[in-house]
Motif scaffolding. Sequence first.
Motif: not given
Lengths: 352, 352, 345, 489
Positions: B286, B328, B266, B134, B276-277, B282-283, B324, B75, B138, B269, B272-273
Motif C-alpha cells: 500500500r 493522519v 534524522a 531493518f 507512512v503519513i 509498513l507491511n 501529525t 534506514l 541499520l 526517520f 519514513i515518517a
Amino acid sequence: MAQSSSSLLGNQRVLNSLRTLGLALAIVLIAVIVQSQRPAFLSPENLLTLVRSMVALGMVACAQMLVILLGEIDLSVGAVYGLAATVTATLWLGGGSLPFTVPLLVALAAGLAMALVAGGINGFLTVRAGLPSFITTLGIMNVADGTSLLIGNATTFTPAYNDPLPPEWELDFFHGLGGALMRFDIPVETLWLVAAFILFWILRHRTVFGFRLLAMGGNPEAARVARLPLKKYKYAVFLLSSLMAGIAGILDFSYVGSVGPTQSSALSFQVIAAVVIGGASLNGGRGTIVGTLLGVVLLAMLNNGLALLGVGSFVQLLFIGLVTIAAVWLDLVSQKLIRSAGQRAARSGEAA
Amino acid sequence: MAQSSSSLLGNQRVLNSLRTLGLALAIVLIAVIVQSQRPAFLSPENLLTLVRSMVALGMVACAQMLVILLGEIDLSVGAVYGLAATVTATLWLGGGSLPFTVPLLVALAAGLAMALVAGGINGFLTVRAGLPSFITTLGIMNVADGTSLLIGNATTFTPAYNDPLPPEWELDFFHGLGGALMRFDIPVETLWLVAAFILFWILRHRTVFGFRLLAMGGNPEAARVARLPLKKYKYAVFLLSSLMAGIAGILDFSYVGSVGPTQSSALSFQVIAAVVIGGASLNGGRGTIVGTLLGVVLLAMLNNGLALLGVGSFVQLLFIGLVTIAAVWLDLVSQKLIRSAGQRAARSGEAA
Amino acid sequence: AGVTVPDSAKTHTMPWGEFKLAPRIVEKLAKGEKANIVVGIEGTGLPIQGAEMRMGTAKGCETANTMLPADCRMVGPVNPDTTQQLAELETLLNSGQVDCLALQPPLPNQFTAIINKYAAAGIPVFTLNIDAPKAKRFAFYALNEVQAGTINGEETAKLVKAQGIDVKEIALGSGAPDQPWAQARMEGFIKGYKSVFPDAKFFNDAKSGIPTGKNFTTQEVLNSVTPFLTAHPEVTLFFHTDQGVEGVGNVIRNLKLGGKVFTSGFNVSGAILDSVGAGTTLVTIDQGFDNQAQAPVEQCAKYLTTGETPADPLQYLRPIVITQKGGDAQIDVDAARARLKAASN
Amino acid sequence: MIRLSGKAITKRYGATRALDGLDLDIASGEIVGIAGPNGAGKSTLTRMLAGEETADSGEITLTRGDTVVDEVWRRVAVVHQEPHIWPNMTVEQNLAVGREGRWFGDITPEPVSAKAVLERLGIAGFAHHELADLSLAVQQRVEIARAMLSDADVYLFDEPNSALTEEESEALFATMAELAGSGKIVLLITHRLNDFVRCCQRILVLRDGRIRCEIRGAEISETSIAAQLTPAETAEREALPASARTAPKADGAPLLKLQSCSDRFGAFRDISLDLAPGRVLALSGVEGSGARELAQAMGAFRPFRDRSGQTFTTLDQASVAYLAASRRDTVFRNLSVGDNLASRLAGRSLGRLPPFIDPAKIDALAARAIKRYRVKTGGSHAPITSLSGGNQQKVVLGAAMEQGTDIIVIEEPTRGVDISSKADIYELLRDFAAQGRAVVVFCTEVQEIFDVADDVVVLSHGRIVGRVDMAGIATIPELADLLASYEAV
Ligand SMILES: Nc1ncnc2c1ncn2[C@@H]1O[C@H](COP(=O)(O)OP(=O)(O)OP(=O)(O)O)[C@@H](O)[C@H]1O
Ligand SMILES: Nc1ncnc2c1ncn2[C@@H]1O[C@H](COP(=O)(O)OP(=O)(O)OP(=O)(O)O)[C@@H](O)[C@H]1O
Ligand SMILES: O[C@@H]1[C@@H](O)[C@H](O)OC[C@H]1O
Ligand SMILES: [Mg+2]
Ligand SMILES: [Mg+2]
C-alpha cells in the motif's frame, strides 16, 4: 514406532529451543576476540560495567518485544524514558518551569504516571482511532520530548547539589533505587534488570497473556474472528512499554546522579534494534525473551568491547554495522542448519 | 444492468482516487491557520523556501515509498545522503584522508557509485542472505556513516573557499546542479524535486514495475507462485533508494555550499515518517506517490509554519507531534467514510 | 518616541564590503516598534548549553532594552539538525521576522550562504560558539577553542607536576570527536600539555578521539569510558572535550581510581565541580555559554543604536578556568559554584 | 494431443511422504478427477505439476504431439485450494498480475476477454473493488478467472468450488468442459463426490502419496468413489437424512431472538429469527443474498441494527463462537497445531493457576483434540502450515468447538474436508447442539445442508424468503428444488 515418534517430538522441541543459537555463538565469538586483545574484558569489574550498561536497554527492550510481537512498534520509549525522569526531577527538585515542588515519593509517582499517560495515549490512538502505531508513537515521541523540555526547561538536575538540598532520607532513598552499590559493588539497578527479565519471561512464555499475544500478532484477523481481546492487549503492551521506559529513566537518573535533556530517538532505535536482532519479526507473531536478551547483550557488548579496544569513533561505527549484520546472518544460517538437521532427523526417525 | 454497473465502476474508481483526501484537507487546514496568523506564509518567497526545504525529503521519500511498498524498509538513506556528498567533496577538493584529488565529474560519479554500492549491499543482504531489511539497512547506515567519516576525516568542505580553488567552470557547474537560482530566484534544486515526483509517479502508477511492486508487496507468496521477479525488484528498489539519497546529498551540498559530518539518522526517520503519513503501510502493498508527496508537504509545511509563527522550539515539538497524529487521523476518518460509501454503492450495484 | 538609527549603522563598511541596513528596520525603529533580535543555535535542548544560552539571551536582552525596545528570541532545532535549522533560518528571513541575528551554525562555515543572504537583506549577523569566517558576519563570540584547549593542557600539566602525579599515558575523548571544535580542543590540549612535558605519551591524537556518546549525556560516557579505563590501566589522565567530563569523574570514582587517575575537560555542572573539589578533575573550563549568547545580543542593540561594531571580528571570550584551589586567571570551586548558579538562574 | 505424465514423483516433508513415487499419465480432451482423503498429497501434486515446488525425485513431462515442452510450468494454470490473490489490488488488477502485456501505461488485463470471464463468473460488478473488501467466494472466483485468462495446456483445479453455490459450480463445470473440449488437459480435485459424477470421465484415487486406483466412465458413482477413498472402513457410515434424525423439537426458550434486524451496510434487512437450542440452523443463499453476512452477524462478527437504529451484537444475549470461511482468517500460521487448538481457550483449560499456562496441559489437550477431530499431523508441535488444507480446517473447527460457547456459527464448516471426516464433523456438530446449544452454518452446498441441518433459512436480496424444516425432506434433489424455488423469488 511410538517410541521413535515421541523421541522425534522431543527432538522438535529441542530444535525450537535452539533457535537463537547462532546469536549466542556470535556473542561468544565477540567475547573471545575482545578477551584475547584485552584481558580486562572478563574481569569482574568490566562484567559489572557491561551488565550495568544493559539496564535501560534491557528493561525497555523486554516490553518493546511484546509490542513488536503484536505487530506494532513503540518509537516513543526514548522520549518517555526522558519524560519520566525529567518530571520526577522537576517536581522534586524545582528549577524547571514548575512553580512548586513536592516530596520525592509524590514526584516519583507523578513521573511514572506521566509515562503511563503516554502509554495510554499510544494505546488509545492505535486501538480506537486505528492509526498505525508508527505514527502514533512517533507523534507521542515528539509530544513527550516537547513536554519534558517545557517542564524541565532543558535544565540539568542534580539532586546532590540541588539548592535547596532535599532531605537526607530522600537523597538516600533515591540513590537506593538504582545507584546504590550492594555487595561486590553491584549497583541496585542490575537487580531491576534481572527481575524484569524473569517477569517478562514468565509473562511471555508461561501466561495466557503471552500465548495470546503470539496468536494475535501472527494473525490479527484470525484473532478478531476468534474474539481474542486484541484491543485490551494492545493497550496493555503499550502501557507496559511506557511503564518500563519510565522506570528505566528514573533508575538511570538515580544511577547517574543527574538528568538533563536527552536526545530521545537514540534509545528507541537501540531498543528496537535489539529486539529485531533477537529474532523478533516486525510483522508480528515472532519473538522471545531470550532472543531479546541476546540482542541486548550483543549491542551492549559491542559497545563495551569497542570502548575497551579504544578504537576511534569512525572505525567503531564501521564495526558496529558490520558485526550486527554478521551476527544476525550467523543466526540465520544456524537456524537453517538446525531446521534441515531437524528434517533429516525426522526422516531417519521414520526410516528406523 | 450494464449501464448501472458501468456507472458504478466509474464511481468506485473515483472513490479509490479520493483516498488521500483527508491528508490534503489537513494540509489546507494548516495552511489556512498559518496564513491567518502570518500573511507572509503564502508569499512567493516563503512558498519557494517551503518547496526548497522539501527537496531532499521528497526525492528520498519517493524511492523509500517503493521500498516500503515491497514491505521492506531502508534506514540507511540518511547515511548514504551524507556519504555521497562527502565522497564527492573529498575526491574533488582534497583535505580528507585521500591522498589525491580528481576532477569534479569523476568525483560526482564516484559519489553516486558509492551510493549505488550501498544500495547494492542492502539488496544483496536482504535478498541473498535473507536478513530483515531493518537489520541490513541499520548496519549499512552505521557502515556508511563510518566510511564517510573515515574518508572525509570529519572535515567540513566548502568548494568556494577551498585551497586550491577548483577551476571556475567546475565551481559553476557544481553550483548549477542545485544551488544556482533561476528566474524568480527559483533554485535549480526544486526542478529536481519536480522531476523526481513526475518520474516516480510514472514509475509507480504507469509502469509494469510499479504495478508488480504493488502485487509483490501485497502478497509475496502469491507473487512467487505467479513467478514475478521478486528478487530483482528488491535489488532495484534498494538501488533506487540509495541513488536518490546520493543525488539528494549532492544537491544539498550544492545548495548549502558546504558539507561536513552530519547526523544521519534524522533524515531517514523523516523520510519514513513522510511515507507512512502518506498512507503507505509498513507491511507492504500500500502506498502512492501522491500520498507520499502530501506526507512530505505536511512535514515541511509544519516546520515552515511553526518557524513562521515563532513558537519556541520546545513547543514546536509538541505541535509537530500533535498535528501529525491529527492529520493522519483525519485522513483515516475520511478514508473510512469513502470506503463505506463504496461498500454501500457496491451493495446497491449488486442489488440492481 | 522612536529610535533614530545613525547613518554609521545604515551603511557600514566591513572588511568584506559594504553593509546596508534594511530600510524597513530603520523605519520600524523610528516608529518605536521593537527590534527582533534572534539567537539561532545548533540545539536548544543540548545539555548545559541550551539552558545556559537561554539565560544569556535573556540577560543580553535586558541590556539591549536599555538601548532600544527589543524582543529577543532563541530559535533552532532541539537537537542538531542542519537541514531543519537552515530551513528555519530561510523562513524567518523571508517573512521579515529578524532585525539582527546571532547565529551558531552546526559546523564552521557551514551556513555561509544563508548568512550572506541575511547580510544582503540588510540584517546584521553575528556568530557565536561556531564561526563562519568566510561569511559576511560582523563578529564571532566564543572561546578560541585551540587556545582554550592549550590553556587547559598547560594548567593540567602544571598541576600534574605540582602534585607529583604519575601520568603514564593520556587519552583524549569527546562526545563528538568528529566535530571541529572538539578536535581543536584536543589539539590545543596536546600542545599545552607538551609545553610542560615535551615527552608526554598520548594514547590517541586529536583526530582519533574516543567517542563517548553523541548526545553528550552522562549515561553514554559511563558506558564507554568505564570499560576503556578498565582495559587501559596505563591511561591515568583522560582529557574530555565537553560536558561528558562529568561522566569521566564519575567513572574514576566508581572504579575507585581516585588519586590514581585524573581528568580534565570543558564545562561545568554541580557534579563536575564536586569532582574538581575532590581533586579528581584537575581543570575544567567554563565556556560561558551564557556569555556567548549574551554578548552578540547586546552587540545587536549597540550596532542599531550607535553603528559601532568590534574592530576585531574575533571576539574571543575569556575561558573561565576552574581548578580546585584557583589561582592566576583561575577561579576556585566555590567561585565557580556561584557563577554556575548565576548562569542558570 | 497433449499428454502430461509423471514418473515416480516423490516429495517428502520431514518424516511425511507427501508423494511417494506417484505415476501419472493424462491425455487431453477429458476432465480427470483426483480424489483422495485429506493429506493424501493432492495439493502437493498440483504444486509439483505447476513447478511451484520441486520434487525430490521423479520426472514430469508434457508433450504436445511429438514435441516435448521445455518448461512445463509455463503451460500449467492452477486454481489453488487457497486463493493466491492480491488483497490490496482490485479484481481487475488481480487479473493482470504477471501478464501485464505492456511496460508502460495504465496496466489492465486484456479488456475484452477479461470482461467476458468476469461476467461469466458473475463478478464484473466488482472489477474495481479491492479484493480485501470482498468475500472468499469472490476471491475464489478471481483465482478461477486468472486461470481462465491464462493460455495454458494444463488446467489444475484444486477445490475450486468449495465456496461456490450449486449454480455457480455448474457454470464453472461448463467452462471446464469447454476447456477440455478444446483439447486441454483439465484436472479437478474436490471433496464433493457429486462433482466428480457430474463432470469427470476418469477419476484417479490418491492415497498416501500414490495413485491407488482409477475409476472410469460408467463405474463412476458417489458410492464407488467413497468406497475407494476409505477402503479400510468396512462399515461405511451413510449420513442420516434429516427426516430420520431425532433432533429435539424447537421447544426450549430460544437462545437468540432476532426481531426486524438489519445490517449497517444493507446486506440484509428486517430479519426476524429464533435460534432454538438443540438444533442446527443452516443459512442459505447466493453470494450477495445477505445469508453470509447474516451468519457473520449471528456470530457477533458484525453488528446488527434493530428497528430503532440501535446497533447490538448477539454477544449481548449468549456466548458465541464464530468461524470464518477463509482459512486465511482462521489459522494462526505462526503457531503449532497444538497451539492453534488451544488458541481460543482461557482459564483453567490452559493451566492450573489461571493466568499461567502449563505447556503439558496444552499438550494433553491438543493430543485429545487431534484424535477427536482426526487431524492427520506429525504431532501437536508440528507447525500448522505443514498440514493439508482439510486438516487445517479440522484444527480450526476443533478450536472453535472446544471453546464451549452456547452458539457456534460457522461459514462453510467442512470446506476442504474429506467425506469420511465430514460425517464425523456433522456428528460432532449435532452432539454440540444436543447439549442444549445451537449451531448456525452458512453453506453453499446442498448436500451439506441436507446432511447437517435441522432447519434452513433461505435469503434472497437481503430478506428471508423461505424456511424449511428438514424433518419433512427426504432426498437431496427435493431439498435442492425447494431451495432453488425460494431463491428464484
Ligand atoms: N509445507 C509442508 N511441510 C510439511 N508437511 C507438508 C507440507 N505441505 C504438505 N505437507 C504434508 O504433505 C501431505 C500431503 O499434503 P497435501 O496438502 O498435498 O494434501 P491434500 O491431498 O491436498 O489434502 P487436502 O484434501 O486436505 O487438501 C500431508 O500429510 C501434509 O501434512
Ligand atoms: N460486534 C462485533 N463485531 C465484530 N467484531 C467483534 C464484535 N465484538 C467483538 N468483536 C471482536 O472480538 C474481539 C474482542 O472484543 P473487543 O474488541 O470488545 O475487545 P475487549 O478487549 O474484549 O473489550 P471488552 O472489555 O469490551 O470485551 C475484538 O477483536 C473484536 O474484533
Ligand atoms: O562545548 C560544546 C559546544 O561548543 C558545542 O557546540 O556543543 C557541544 C558542547 O559540548
Ligand atoms: Mg468486547
Ligand atoms: Mg489440498
